[in-house]
Structure formats: C-alpha cells, structure tokens
Write a protein that holds these residues in place. Structure first.
Motif, PDB file in Angstrom:
ATOM      1  N   THR A 286       0.844  -1.208   0.000  1.00  0.00           N
ATOM      2  CA  THR A 286       0.000   0.000   0.000  1.00  0.00           C
ATOM      3  C   THR A 286       0.872   1.248   0.000  1.00  0.00           C
ATOM      4  OG1 THR A 286      -1.546  -1.245   1.361  1.00  0.00           O
ATOM      5  CG2 THR A 286      -1.932   1.121   1.205  1.00  0.00           C
ATOM      6  N   TYR A 287       1.928   1.219   0.844  1.00  0.00           N
ATOM      7  CA  TYR A 287       2.820   2.379   0.962  1.00  0.00           C
ATOM      8  C   TYR A 287       3.653   2.564  -0.305  1.00  0.00           C
ATOM      9  CZ  TYR A 287       1.769   3.309   5.877  1.00  0.00           C
ATOM     10  OH  TYR A 287       1.141   3.667   7.045  1.00  0.00           O
ATOM     11  N   VAL A 288       4.160   1.440  -0.850  1.00  0.00           N
ATOM     12  CA  VAL A 288       5.015   1.527  -2.052  1.00  0.00           C
ATOM     13  C   VAL A 288       4.205   2.052  -3.240  1.00  0.00           C
ATOM     14  CG1 VAL A 288       6.333   0.172  -3.752  1.00  0.00           C
ATOM     15  CG2 VAL A 288       6.673  -0.213  -1.299  1.00  0.00           C
ATOM     16  N   GLU A 289       2.954   1.590  -3.345  1.00  0.00           N
ATOM     17  CA  GLU A 289       2.095   2.043  -4.453  1.00  0.00           C
ATOM     18  C   GLU A 289       1.872   3.559  -4.376  1.00  0.00           C
ATOM     19  OE1 GLU A 289      -2.410   1.376  -6.283  1.00  0.00           O
ATOM     20  OE2 GLU A 289      -1.812   0.281  -4.477  1.00  0.00           O
ATOM     21  N   ARG A 290       1.573   4.044  -3.168  1.00  0.00           N
ATOM     22  CA  ARG A 290       1.346   5.489  -2.986  1.00  0.00           C
ATOM     23  C   ARG A 290       2.648   6.263  -3.243  1.00  0.00           C
ATOM     24  NH1 ARG A 290      -2.101   8.961   0.277  1.00  0.00           N
ATOM     25  NH2 ARG A 290      -1.031  10.958   0.475  1.00  0.00           N
ATOM     26  N   LEU A 291       3.787   5.713  -2.762  1.00  0.00           N
ATOM     27  CA  LEU A 291       5.069   6.392  -2.947  1.00  0.00           C
ATOM     28  C   LEU A 291       5.407   6.514  -4.434  1.00  0.00           C
ATOM     29  CD1 LEU A 291       7.482   7.492  -1.109  1.00  0.00           C
ATOM     30  CD2 LEU A 291       8.701   5.464  -1.873  1.00  0.00           C
ATOM     31  N   ASP A 292       5.230   5.434  -5.180  1.00  0.00           N
ATOM     32  CA  ASP A 292       5.558   5.466  -6.615  1.00  0.00           C
ATOM     33  C   ASP A 292       4.654   6.442  -7.369  1.00  0.00           C
ATOM     34  OD1 ASP A 292       7.742   3.780  -6.606  1.00  0.00           O
ATOM     35  OD2 ASP A 292       6.533   1.951  -6.826  1.00  0.00           O
ATOM     36  N   PHE A 293       3.393   6.481  -6.980  1.00  0.00           N
ATOM     37  CA  PHE A 293       2.467   7.437  -7.617  1.00  0.00           C
ATOM     38  C   PHE A 293       2.953   8.869  -7.388  1.00  0.00           C
ATOM     39  CE2 PHE A 293      -1.034  10.400  -6.604  1.00  0.00           C
ATOM     40  CZ  PHE A 293      -1.535  10.584  -7.890  1.00  0.00           C
TER      41      PHE A 293
END
Length: 616
Positions: A335-342
C-alpha cells in the motif's frame, strides 16, 4: 507568460515619458504604477518608463501592468553616482534598460551599490563599476542634477564638456544630454548652456519631465509624503522645497508645447523607446541544481534516479519505525510503495525532484546539527515522499491525507512547504544553505510596508503640525478589525465586501469632516497617501535559492546598517520571475520543547535516548 510588451508607435504622438518616481522611490514619489500606465494609455503614449530612485522595486509591477494595457514598459533607475572627490556630494544619472544584458547589468550595479560595505541611505554606483558594467544600458545626463548640469550651473563649461565626453565614451552612442522644464528656476539657465554644448560635441538631446506625483491636485499629498519620509512638517518655513507643482504626468500635447523650440528633444524620446525592448521570462520555475552523488563512471547520478532511490530508502526506514512487527510490515508495504511510486512519478512529471531534494537536505542537516524542526504542517503533510525523506514527521496514510491538496498536475504551481525551525537556530540553517549553494545565490525577500488608514492619518496629522491628542481622537474612530482591510475612501456605489469603509462604520468621521476644516484637510491628505509604500522590510520566513547569482534574476537591496541582503522584488514578483521561495519560519515553541528535552535527559539517567517522535 513572457514576451515583449509592445505598443504601436503613432507618428502624431512622438512623446514618451522616460523619467518617473513612483511610490517605490519611498522618499519622494507618490505615483501609483497602475495610474501611470493608465494615463500613458489614455494619452496614446506608446511607452512609459519607471525610473525609481536607486531601485527596481516596481519593475515587474510596471512590466505586468503595461503589458495588460498594450503600453511598452521601459524599466530604469535614477542612480546616485559616487563623487569624484571625497567630501563632495554625489550626482545623478538616469539608466534605462535596452535588453536582457542591460537588465542584468543594472541588477548587478544596484546590488553592488546597496550591499557594498558602508553603503548610505542612497546607494552610490561607483565609476569603475559603471565603466565595466554598462552593456545594454542607455544613459541620460540627469539635467541639472547630473555631472554635466552641475558643472554648467557653476559656470565651468570646460569641466561640463570633459564630463560629457567621459560619459559619451563610457556609453558609446547611448548617452543623451537631458533637458527639463519642470518649473525649477535653474531649468532655463541650464538649457541655454546645455543645448549648445550638445551641438558642439554632436550629442543628442532628450526632453524628460521629472514626474513625482500623478495629477496637478496631488502636489500637496506628495509634499506630505516627502515630509513623512524626512520627519518634517509642511508648515516649517525653513524646510527645503525640492519639488514644484509642475512635476505631474503631462500629456504629449503639453510636452510638445513645453519644448516647441527644441523639437528634436521630443522626437528623441521615441527614438530611445524604440531602442528599449526588454523581454522577461515569467512563470518558469528556476530551481537551483542539487548536487547528486558521483557514480563509479565519474558522472553525477541523474537527479531522477537519486530522488527515487532516496525516497524508497527513506520509506523503508519509516516502515520499520511504524511497524516493528515484520509480518505486519510486509503486509502493509505494498500500500505504501504504491502510494510512494504514484507521488514520485507525479513529482518527476512536474519537474520538481530538485525542490524536494533541497528541502530534505537542509531539514536533515538541521535535525543532525541540534536545530529542532517542526513535524510539518499545511498541505505538505499529505505527501508520503515528504514523510519518507524526513521533511515531515506525519504518516499521511494513517490520517487519510491527500497528496493532491499539496501537488496537483492539473494546477501547476510550485510546491510550498512551511517549515518551522527552532527560533534560536533558524539563522544557522540559513547560513548552512548559503554555504551549500553560494552566498551570492541565496537571499531573503523584501516586503513593502504600506500606510494603513490609521497610520496614514497619524503621519499626515504630524506633518500638518496638528496636536497629537487631536489626531488621536480622530484615529480612534477608525475601526481596526483583525485581518480586515480598512479604508478612509468614500463609500462607492458598489462597496467591496472584503473592505471595511471607516466612514460607513464610524459616521462621526464625516460629521467632524463637515464641521471642522482642519479635519477635512487631514482626511483628504490621508486618503491620498493611504496604501502607499512607507518602508522596505524583510519577509518573516521567505528565503530564495537561485540557480546561480541572485542578480542574474533580480537586484538586491540591503537596509543601511544591516548585513542581510534581500531581493528588490516582493514574494509575488520573485515567484513571477521563477525564483523558488523556501519558508524558514522561526518558532519559539520548538525552542521551548528542545529546552524541555534537555532537562529530561539531564535529570533522568534512564531517559538519555528521549525522543519526542517516540511518544505515543
């Protein structure tokens, strides 16, 4: 937004005003730039110049206002030239910007004049600097206030010729003998000597009108404004009166009539305007270069790669802190990695990785060097990248904070973190930034203090010589609601809902105005100077970091007695020319918290690793 502001030149309208002191001259001008531009447009004058005293405070305001009205803006400055001999008074020169090179040269000359050690109330430009730095600048001799004029009025024609030759050599084909008929007793004696001198030396003459106020009925308000600046009173018989009732904006017809005997002086105003075509690039962010690590091949790592790498490393550290249990951590990670990459992709697409890297750099330096930093506030707390880079100390996912409130691709504007530093250490962080990016690339930002309704009333009361108690009784009638704009102006047919009209809120003001002549004079003058620039200050938290010398973008100013340079543009104008503002705010609360932490560590041996971030 950029491009040259043009105006169609009309053969029947050959006059252009090349000299005006606006409210930004602070000590002796009351012209408001919008009014000046509107008057030029109304009279179909193709261009208009603002040449404030030793500064370009209003340059961008002129540039933008003139573009809107289809008038060509001419930017310049009325500068003080250092005396040739110690103990003598400085003289004046008028410098007008022709092009980008001239803009840079004038920024450098003014910046050097204001920041040089031992600078005075009016900064002096040095001869050597002028000789070396004048490309792209047109020079006018400043009539009686210039070197040539002073020598002519002293009857020293030989010296006047020598000075004119020297200036003509310094400004090849860019030097004009300036003529004025502004109502001073010295005007005609000077012109009788200056015109033949110009003919002998084959130098062009040009007519200027020294505009100090807008219209004929603004003279009294202008004099009041000058007295406010000089701590004088209007009624003092010994007061030196430097201005005449004639020094208002004149129409082309009026100027043609004034110089009917020297028509070339009028047509040369148009010739000069045609030689000036400054283009400023507005609205394009000019970010400083962030130094990235050197790779094994000897090349610096691409900023995008370094930014992505640093963000993921930071997130990893944050996740260990947030979820000490490894199983829970791995469950939450996607969840965190997805938001960070966005967020990373949005920041890269908008071209702002450098901004985040610069901010994380000085914040982490502060944290590692005993300068407490606030946990973050405002919309910036919605960024996971900011949390990963330790710019903020708040997990945005935990509190459902939206990144789009901070940075939105549909509304491109610079990201803006409000960063709180411990008040006692804030200057150390600014010094670190100056050392990191170069002291000539970092400055603070000017603010223009204006005369609010009450202040204008009190100032005008003093220069009119009215008793303090009498003025105070009137000033106390003016409402002062916090955060609201109050005006002395008469209530218009369609009042602005955002403005408090003192006359409407306090009807007693108008009653006293009708009954007492002295109060009527006070209100009339106070209304005219209300809202004008009164003094130059420094923005509470704004710091500029430029990609190179600040003077490649805007000139610098330094208060006499200070050692901190500020931009000559206010925060709106520095953002317009693309310079990036970083907010370094000093907060006493952080200083108090740091003291509390020191006491806890000192008094409780078991708390030597005490950290506010670890308190649940």
């Amino acid at each position: 937004m950029g491009g040259r502001a043009g105006g169609s030149y009309n053969a029947r309208m050959p006059f252009v005003h090349l000299r005006s002191h606006t409210e930004f001259s602070v000590v002796d001008g009351t012209v408001r730039i919008d009014d000046l531009v509107a008057a030029a447009a109304k009279d179909k004058q193709p261009a208009v110049a603002v040449t404030d005293l030793s500064n370009l405070f209003g340059a961008l305001k002129l540039y933008k206002a003139a573009q809107k009205k289809g008038v060509q803006p001419i930017i310049g400055a009325d500068v003080w030239l250092e005396p040739e001999e110690a103990g003598k008074a400085p003289t004046r020169l008028l410098l007008l910007i022709q092009n980008r090179k001239g803009y840079l040269r004038l920024c450098e000359l003014l910046g050097e004049a204001w920041t040089a050690p031992g600078q005075r109330t009016h900064a002096w430009v040095h001869w050597a600097s002028l000789a070396a730095n004048n490309e792209g600048l047109i020079c006018l001799s400043s009539a009686e206030m210039g070197l040539v004029g002073q020598a002519l009025l002293m009857g020293d024609v030989a010296k006047a010729e020598a000075q004119a030759r020297k200036l003509a050599e310094t400004f090849p084909n860019r030097f004009y003998i300036e003529l004025q008929r502004g109502g001073h007793s010295t005007n005609e004696p000077y012109i009788r000597e200056a015109v033949p001198l110009a003919a002998r030396l084959k130098l062009p003459v040009v007519a200027t009108h020294p505009i100090q106020f807008q219209g004929p009925d603004d003279f009294q308000a202008h004099e009041a404004r000058t007295c406010i600046a000089e701590g004088e009173t209007l009624g003092n018989p010994k007061r030196i009166k430097r201005f005449t009732r004639d020094q208002h904006f004149k129409t082309t017809a009026e100027m043609e009539a004034l110089f009917a005997d020297i028509p070339s002086a009028i047509t040369n105003t148009l010739a000069i305007a045609r030689r000036c075509s400054l283009t400023l690039v507005l609205g394009k962010p000019q970010l400083p270069n962030f130094p990235t690590p050197i790779m094994p091949n000897g090349e610096p790592q691409p900023m995008e790669d370094f930014f992505r790498e640093l963000s993921h490393e930071g997130l990893n550290e944050r996740l260990i802190h947030l979820f000490p249990d490894e199983a829970e951590r791995e469950k939450q990670r996607p969840t965190y990695v997805e938001r960070l990459d966005f967020e990373i992709n949005t920041i890269l697409n908008m071209g702002f990785p450098g901004y985040f890297l610069i901010v994380q750099d000085f914040i982490n330096w502060a944290k590692n060097n005993g300068c407490p930093v606030g946990p973050g506030r405002g919309s910036g707390a919605g960024s996971l990248v900011a949390y990963a880079l330790k710019i903020t100390d708040l997990d945005p996912l935990k509190y459902n904070l939206l990144f789009e409130r901070f940075l939105n691709p549909e509304r491109v504007s610079m990201p803006d973190f409000d960063i709180d530093f411990c008040q006692g250490n804030r200057d150390r962080v600014i010094d670190y930034v100056k050392d990191r990016y170069g002291r000539d690339a970092v400055s603070q930002i000017a603010t223009f203090g204006t005369m609010a309704a009450k202040a204008a009333l009190r100032d005008v009361g003093r220069v009119l010589g009215m008793g303090y108690g009498h003025v105070d009784s009137i000033a106390k009638l003016i409402p002062a609601p916090p955060g609201k704009s109050v005006t002395l102006a008469r209530v218009p047919a369609e009042p602005d809902p955002g403005i408090i009209y003192a006359r409407k809120e306090a009807p007693e003001l108008e009653e006293r105005e009708k009954a007492e002549e002295e109060v009527a004079s006070l209100l009339e003058l106070a209304m005219r100077v209300e809202g004008m620039v009164r003094n130059i200050g420094m923005h509470a938290g704004g710091v500029l970091i430029a990609p190179g010398k600040i003077t490649d973008f805007c000139p610098l100013y330094q208060q006499p007695g200070s050692d901190s340079a500020v931009s000559q543009y206010d925060k709106d104008d520095v953002e317009a020319i693309g310079l990036v503002k970083f907010d370094f705010l000093g907060l006493a609360t952080l200083t108090i918290l740091e003291l509390a932490k020191d006491y806890i560590v000192a008094r409780h041996p078991d708390q030597k690793d005490f950290d506010f971030a670890k308190i649940p």
